[in-house]
Design a protein around this motif. Structure first.
Motif, PDB file in Angstrom:
ATOM      1  N   VAL A 154      -0.379   2.333  10.947  1.00  0.00           N
ATOM      2  CA  VAL A 154      -1.090   2.301   9.669  1.00  0.00           C
ATOM      3  C   VAL A 154      -2.012   3.508   9.595  1.00  0.00           C
ATOM      4  O   VAL A 154      -2.792   3.777  10.512  1.00  0.00           O
ATOM      5  CB  VAL A 154      -1.889   0.990   9.514  1.00  0.00           C
ATOM      6  CG1 VAL A 154      -2.718   1.013   8.235  1.00  0.00           C
ATOM      7  CG2 VAL A 154      -0.935  -0.196   9.515  1.00  0.00           C
ATOM      8  N   ARG A 155      -1.947   4.234   8.474  1.00  0.00           N
ATOM      9  CA  ARG A 155      -2.677   5.498   8.361  1.00  0.00           C
ATOM     10  C   ARG A 155      -4.189   5.297   8.279  1.00  0.00           C
ATOM     11  O   ARG A 155      -4.943   5.939   9.002  1.00  0.00           O
ATOM     12  CB  ARG A 155      -2.156   6.270   7.135  1.00  0.00           C
ATOM     13  CG  ARG A 155      -2.808   7.630   6.964  1.00  0.00           C
ATOM     14  CD  ARG A 155      -2.028   8.484   5.984  1.00  0.00           C
ATOM     15  NE  ARG A 155      -2.724   9.712   5.688  1.00  0.00           N
ATOM     16  CZ  ARG A 155      -2.783  10.773   6.487  1.00  0.00           C
ATOM     17  NH1 ARG A 155      -2.190  10.724   7.664  1.00  0.00           N
ATOM     18  NH2 ARG A 155      -3.439  11.854   6.130  1.00  0.00           N
ATOM     19  N   HIS A 156      -4.630   4.422   7.396  1.00  0.00           N
ATOM     20  CA  HIS A 156      -6.072   4.133   7.278  1.00  0.00           C
ATOM     21  C   HIS A 156      -6.220   2.615   7.379  1.00  0.00           C
ATOM     22  O   HIS A 156      -6.135   1.903   6.373  1.00  0.00           O
ATOM     23  CB  HIS A 156      -6.625   4.648   5.944  1.00  0.00           C
ATOM     24  CG  HIS A 156      -6.568   6.139   5.807  1.00  0.00           C
ATOM     25  ND1 HIS A 156      -7.247   6.986   6.653  1.00  0.00           N
ATOM     26  CD2 HIS A 156      -5.921   6.941   4.921  1.00  0.00           C
ATOM     27  CE1 HIS A 156      -7.028   8.243   6.296  1.00  0.00           C
ATOM     28  NE2 HIS A 156      -6.226   8.237   5.252  1.00  0.00           N
ATOM     29  N   LEU A 159      -8.380   0.439   4.919  1.00  0.00           N
ATOM     30  CA  LEU A 159      -8.147   0.490   3.483  1.00  0.00           C
ATOM     31  C   LEU A 159      -6.964  -0.388   3.101  1.00  0.00           C
ATOM     32  O   LEU A 159      -5.974  -0.469   3.832  1.00  0.00           O
ATOM     33  CB  LEU A 159      -7.869   1.933   3.036  1.00  0.00           C
ATOM     34  CG  LEU A 159      -8.989   2.952   3.244  1.00  0.00           C
ATOM     35  CD1 LEU A 159      -8.534   4.332   2.775  1.00  0.00           C
ATOM     36  CD2 LEU A 159     -10.264   2.531   2.522  1.00  0.00           C
ATOM     37  N   GLU A 160      -7.082  -1.007   1.923  1.00  0.00           N
ATOM     38  CA  GLU A 160      -6.000  -1.842   1.394  1.00  0.00           C
ATOM     39  C   GLU A 160      -5.135  -1.023   0.442  1.00  0.00           C
ATOM     40  O   GLU A 160      -5.642  -0.167  -0.303  1.00  0.00           O
ATOM     41  CB  GLU A 160      -6.572  -3.047   0.644  1.00  0.00           C
ATOM     42  CG  GLU A 160      -7.385  -4.001   1.494  1.00  0.00           C
ATOM     43  CD  GLU A 160      -6.526  -4.811   2.457  1.00  0.00           C
ATOM     44  OE1 GLU A 160      -5.301  -4.960   2.169  1.00  0.00           O
ATOM     45  OE2 GLU A 160      -7.060  -5.285   3.466  1.00  0.00           O
ATOM     46  N   LEU A 161      -3.835  -1.287   0.463  1.00  0.00           N
ATOM     47  CA  LEU A 161      -2.931  -0.668  -0.496  1.00  0.00           C
ATOM     48  C   LEU A 161      -3.031  -1.415  -1.823  1.00  0.00           C
ATOM     49  O   LEU A 161      -2.905  -2.640  -1.869  1.00  0.00           O
ATOM     50  CB  LEU A 161      -1.489  -0.693   0.012  1.00  0.00           C
ATOM     51  CG  LEU A 161      -1.225   0.155   1.259  1.00  0.00           C
ATOM     52  CD1 LEU A 161       0.217  -0.050   1.736  1.00  0.00           C
ATOM     53  CD2 LEU A 161      -1.473   1.628   0.980  1.00  0.00           C
ATOM     54  N   ALA A 253      -5.813   8.882  -7.071  1.00  0.00           N
ATOM     55  CA  ALA A 253      -4.392   8.782  -7.408  1.00  0.00           C
ATOM     56  C   ALA A 253      -3.556   8.288  -6.238  1.00  0.00           C
ATOM     57  O   ALA A 253      -2.340   8.168  -6.364  1.00  0.00           O
ATOM     58  CB  ALA A 253      -3.879  10.146  -7.868  1.00  0.00           C
ATOM     59  N   SER A 254      -4.187   7.999  -5.124  1.00  0.00           N
ATOM     60  CA  SER A 254      -3.478   7.553  -3.927  1.00  0.00           C
ATOM     61  C   SER A 254      -3.115   6.072  -4.048  1.00  0.00           C
ATOM     62  O   SER A 254      -3.549   5.391  -4.983  1.00  0.00           O
ATOM     63  CB  SER A 254      -4.363   7.767  -2.699  1.00  0.00           C
ATOM     64  OG  SER A 254      -5.373   6.764  -2.631  1.00  0.00           O
ATOM     65  N   PRO A 255      -2.367   5.545  -3.100  1.00  0.00           N
ATOM     66  CA  PRO A 255      -2.012   4.115  -3.164  1.00  0.00           C
ATOM     67  C   PRO A 255      -3.129   3.181  -2.726  1.00  0.00           C
ATOM     68  O   PRO A 255      -2.975   1.965  -2.819  1.00  0.00           O
ATOM     69  CB  PRO A 255      -0.817   4.023  -2.200  1.00  0.00           C
ATOM     70  CG  PRO A 255      -1.035   5.125  -1.218  1.00  0.00           C
ATOM     71  CD  PRO A 255      -1.647   6.242  -2.011  1.00  0.00           C
ATOM     72  N   TYR A 256      -4.262   3.726  -2.286  1.00  0.00           N
ATOM     73  CA  TYR A 256      -5.328   2.885  -1.752  1.00  0.00           C
ATOM     74  C   TYR A 256      -6.210   2.302  -2.854  1.00  0.00           C
ATOM     75  O   TYR A 256      -6.414   2.919  -3.901  1.00  0.00           O
ATOM     76  CB  TYR A 256      -6.199   3.695  -0.782  1.00  0.00           C
ATOM     77  CG  TYR A 256      -5.428   4.282   0.364  1.00  0.00           C
ATOM     78  CD1 TYR A 256      -4.896   3.474   1.364  1.00  0.00           C
ATOM     79  CD2 TYR A 256      -5.194   5.660   0.432  1.00  0.00           C
ATOM     80  CE1 TYR A 256      -4.168   4.019   2.408  1.00  0.00           C
ATOM     81  CE2 TYR A 256      -4.467   6.208   1.476  1.00  0.00           C
ATOM     82  CZ  TYR A 256      -3.949   5.380   2.463  1.00  0.00           C
ATOM     83  OH  TYR A 256      -3.225   5.916   3.486  1.00  0.00           O
TER      84      TYR A 256
END
Length: 305
Positions: A154-156, A159-161, A253-256
């Motif tokens: 998991v990248r971050h 953080l929630e997607l 604009a990211s998925p987070y």
């Protein structure tokens, strides 16, 4: 090398140095406080963690070439890299010929040791500016970085997607991905690499960078600080502050889901969100074009090109 022509009194250059430190402090102090507390911020830590310039380095004010700093406090800089004592001829040619001593950037030594960095900056700035801007990426590089990510990768993790894993993957699969920036592409998940229409590499970076790319425009800060102390710190901070604002928009604009951090989403999975993204991207592209031009002029001046 050309003799320095401008001499600054201690009060004058100390005032500029203080203004610069205060300008940096606005961004660096909260970051350093979070770091001491073991806390993270997904937006506002980035320029200090991803880029190699540290807060202490950024806080040091430099006038750039052709400026003699006079007064007792200037002597400290004789211990700084790429500074030397001004020659009598330089002092007499400056605007304050009555100064008995001063410190100046050792441009000759800088160019000797940093020639490769100067040459690369000149090439990347010029070639990027010469290409037409592309505005159809919609920030999907951030989505490709978490596409079909494994549970142990998991990248971050904090953080929630916003759309969940499956919803995020679907956005990637439903859109054309054509990222031109190697330093974004290299963080794609293995499953996403083949979905990008281009294959950016470090070797072809100078041939792919284009002025609509958010990350290419953020990197103006990188090219600026890599040429420090041969560029005025005011120009470096202009690039830093543009990069700071681009980072915020990039993560919106990211998925987070960053709403709790004070960053409402730009929903690029919708037509309205795509239009919003492009509007921001065009605005940043216009700002970056001005800074890129200023950097190109400054780099050319270093070598007399």
């Amino acid at each position: 090398m050309t003799s320095a022509l401008l001499s600054l009194t201690e009060d004058a250059w100390q005032g500029r140095a203080t203004a610069h430190r205060n300008r940096v402090e606005r961004y660096a102090a909260p970051y350093l406080a979070r770091r001491s507390a073991g806390q993270k911020h997904p937006v506002e830590d980035f320029l200090f963690t991803y880029y190699t310039q540290k807060p202490g380095q950024l806080s040091r004010w430099h006038p750039g070439p052709g400026v003699i700093l006079t007064g007792a406090a200037a002597a400290e800089r004789l211990g700084w890299k790429f500074y030397r004592a001004a020659t009598p001829a330089e002092l007499s040619a400056s605007e304050a010929p009555d100064s008995r001593s001063g410190v100046v950037l050792d441009l000759e030594d800088f160019l000797l040791q940093r020639k490769e960095a100067v040459d690369f900056a000149r090439i990347i700035l010029g070639r990027t500016a010469a290409r037409p801007a592309q505005f159809g990426c919609f920030g999907l590089h951030e989505w490709a970085m978490v596409y079909q990510q494994e549970a142990n990768e998991v990248r971050h993790e904090y953080l929630e997607l916003r759309l969940g894993s499956s919803g995020t993957d679907q956005v990637v699969e439903d859109n054309r991905i054509r990222c031109t920036h190697f330093d974004a592409y290299r963080f794609y998940t293995p499953q996403a690499l083949g979905l990008n229409e281009l294959r950016p590499t470090r070797e072809n970076q100078r041939d792919l960078e284009q002025p609509g790319c958010l990350h290419a425009n953020m990197d103006l800060y990188k090219w600026a600080y890599k040429l420090s102390p041969a560029l005025p710190s005011e120009l470096v901070m202009d690039c830093f502050e543009l990069s700071w604002r681009i980072r915020a928009m990039d993560m919106q604009a990211s998925p987070y889901d960053l709403a709790q951090w004070g960053y409402p989403p730009i929903q690029i999975e919708t037509p309205a969100g795509k239009a919003d993204y492009v509007a921001h991207q065009r605005g940043f592209g216009a700002e970056a074009a001005v800074l890129r031009g200023r950097l190109a002029v400054a780099v050319a001046a270093l070598t007399g090109a």
